[in-house]
Design an enzyme around this catalytic site. Structure first.
Site, PDB file in Angstrom:
ATOM      1  N   SER A 261       0.855  -1.178   0.000  1.00  0.00           N
ATOM      2  CA  SER A 261       0.000   0.000   0.000  1.00  0.00           C
ATOM      3  C   SER A 261       0.894   1.232   0.000  1.00  0.00           C
ATOM      4  CB  SER A 261      -0.882   0.005   1.241  1.00  0.00           C
ATOM      5  OG  SER A 261      -0.066   0.276   2.374  1.00  0.00           O
ATOM      6  N   LYS A 262       0.247   2.374   0.013  1.00  0.00           N
ATOM      7  CA  LYS A 262       1.002   3.639  -0.064  1.00  0.00           C
ATOM      8  C   LYS A 262       1.976   3.788   1.100  1.00  0.00           C
ATOM      9  CE  LYS A 262      -1.868   6.426  -3.002  1.00  0.00           C
ATOM     10  NZ  LYS A 262      -3.142   7.106  -3.024  1.00  0.00           N
TER      11      LYS A 262
END
Ligand code: GLU
Length: 471
Positions: A243-244
């Protein structure tokens, strides 16, 4: 085998995720390997998220990556009549039925199930007895549900996971059309995959749970399901789903950071597929070697350092003429004027190519070539631009000025002439010159730097260093 037809079916979310890009690569490589077709379908039924910008971002990233599709892009929002027709077909065959349960009623049942710690499933209130085709309600809103079998099991025969068995009792009667008549996700996917003749569905294993429902829909629509291949998702170094939090996940952001499309292709494909211990593959090699059998069962771990290393490899081995084209937007982005002389640009790049991991690093390290407005590092100046180098520096200016041909060989002999005359070691002169010309103590070989900077700029910078150390 009939002609292979694969597809990439992104739901636009604003950018192309690297996990999505990997799925697209797998479908692309599989189709190319088998001489088949790769189809692009935009699943844009979520009108809020599927803006033209979000769609363009995906198309743009795919083009840049060289993910050339053979058919499409098809847009689900333009295919509603087909879905509608298939809903009608299932209704008329008693394979689907209208359901008038209100969202409030369904929600109350869901909460009750949750409270009683039961799995929340549609209880079949509106499900007619087998063989009965009820009329469509005239006076109230209704959804259309798929009549799912209540016993037996559905087996997903998966090229990566093997046989995965689902108990049909776990699958409730899926809504295939909402009360406003719009079709739902799983239904559109199946109708499209049948209509587009898809033979192999390669996608992330987050879709595995949808697959038994989709298989039942294939059967209801009178078709045989294609070969499925569910690929494990990409994880971060901490083994959590990428994820980010782990850094950039957008293909476009990697482009902006100066990654090359070939490096992205190579690195992402290797995160879930292997061929012995080989790390680096050309696109042609990937097409030749790709197979579903070699897709790994365990998740690939995204390692930013290794990704950089792969990019470094591609940068190092890239033809200069190509780099001289590709570098231009990065030069512009940093606010430099773009040098008009392409062959000079190539010479500049040549001195930095093996020292840069990304195009952005390359442009950053080219600062002293791209502008004359260089700041001299104070510490370096203090250490190297001292009074004792003033005579050797003057001499070097004199010798360089006298050169007719400003070649690296001539520069080198001018340099060694000065070293000899003053009995200096290379470093004693090279470092002060380096600081004078580049502002810092690290740069490519000093003769190369001088040759690329050219006579006029070199002499101007050496002279201003002289003035500086004398003042
Ligand atoms: N649209 C789905 C997604 O973006 C993919 C559907 C599929 O591959 O079946 O996750």
């Amino acid at each position: 085998m009939a002609q292979v037809r694969t597809r990439f079916a992104p739901s636009p979310s604003g950018y192309l995720h690297i996990g999505g890009a990997r799925t697209a690569f797998f479908n692309f490589l599989f189709a190319r390997h088998h001489g088949g077709k790769f189809i692009l379908r935009i699943e844009d039924t979520d009108r809020e998220r599927s803006t033209p910008e979000a769609i363009n971002a995906i198309l743009d990233a795919m083009n840049w990556l060289g993910l050339d599709w053979d058919e499409g892009p098809f847009y689900q929002t333009k295919r509603y009549p087909l879905y509608e027709e298939k809903v009608q077909k299932l209704l008329s065959e008693g394979k689907a039925y209208p359901c008038v349960c209100t969202p409030e009623k369904l929600e109350a049942k869901r909460q009750l199930a949750q409270k009683e710690k039961r799995k929340s499933m549609y209880d079949g209130t509106c499900r007619p007895p087998e063989g009965v085709i009820p009329p469509l309600p005239q006076d109230k809103p209704y959804t259309i549900r798929f009549r799912s079998p209540r016993d037996g099991s559905t087996i997903v025969n998966d090229a990566v996971k093997g046989d995965v068995v689902f108990d049909n009792r776990e699958l409730d009667d899926l809504i295939i059309a909402r009360s406003d008549g719009t079709p739902t996700y799983n239904f559109c996917v199946v109708v499209d995959d049948i209509d587009m003749g898809i033979t192999h569905i390669i996608r992330g294993d987050d879709h595995l749970a949808n697959t038994p429902r989709q298989i039942l829909l294939y059967q209801a629509l009178g078709d045989t399901p294609p070969q499925f291949a569910h690929v494990p998702l990409i994880l971060g170094l901490d083994k959590a789903r990428l994820s980010k939090r782990h850094g950039a996940t957008s293909v476009t952001v990697y482009r902006d950071m100066g990654y090359l499309p070939e490096a992205i292709l190579n690195y992402l494909v290797r995160l879930g597929w292997s061929h012995g211990d080989q790390e680096l593959f050309s696109r042609e090699e990937l097409i030749e070697k790709f197979s579903l059998e070699s897709v790994g069962k365990s998740a690939g771990v995204f390692n930013p350092e290794k990704f950089l290393w792969v990019n470094f490899h591609y940068l190092k081995t890239r033809p200069l003429s190509q780099l001289a084209e590709e570098i231009v937007p990065y030069i512009v982005a940093k606010g430099y004027r773009v040098p008009q002389d392409k062959s000079w640009l190539e010479r500049m790049i040549k001195t930095l190519q093996e020292r840069s991991r990304t195009l952005v690093e390359l442009v950053d390290s080219a600062h002293f070539y791209l502008t004359d407005d260089i700041a001299i590092d104070e510490k370096a100046a203090k250490k190297f631009l001292t009074l004792e180098v003033s005579r050797p520096l003057s001499k070097l200016i004199e010798r360089l000025s006298a050169l007719d041909e400003f070649s690296e060989a001539n520069i080198e002999s001018a340099f060694s002439g000065v070293l000899e005359e003053f009995g200096l070691s290379m470093g004693k002169l090279a470092q002060p010159v380096r600081v004078a010309l580049t502002g810092s103590t690290v740069s490519p070989g000093i003769h190369e730097v001088i040759a690329v900077l050219g006579k006029e700029r070199t002499i101007r910078r050496l002279q201003s260093a002289l003035e500086r150390l004398r003042s």
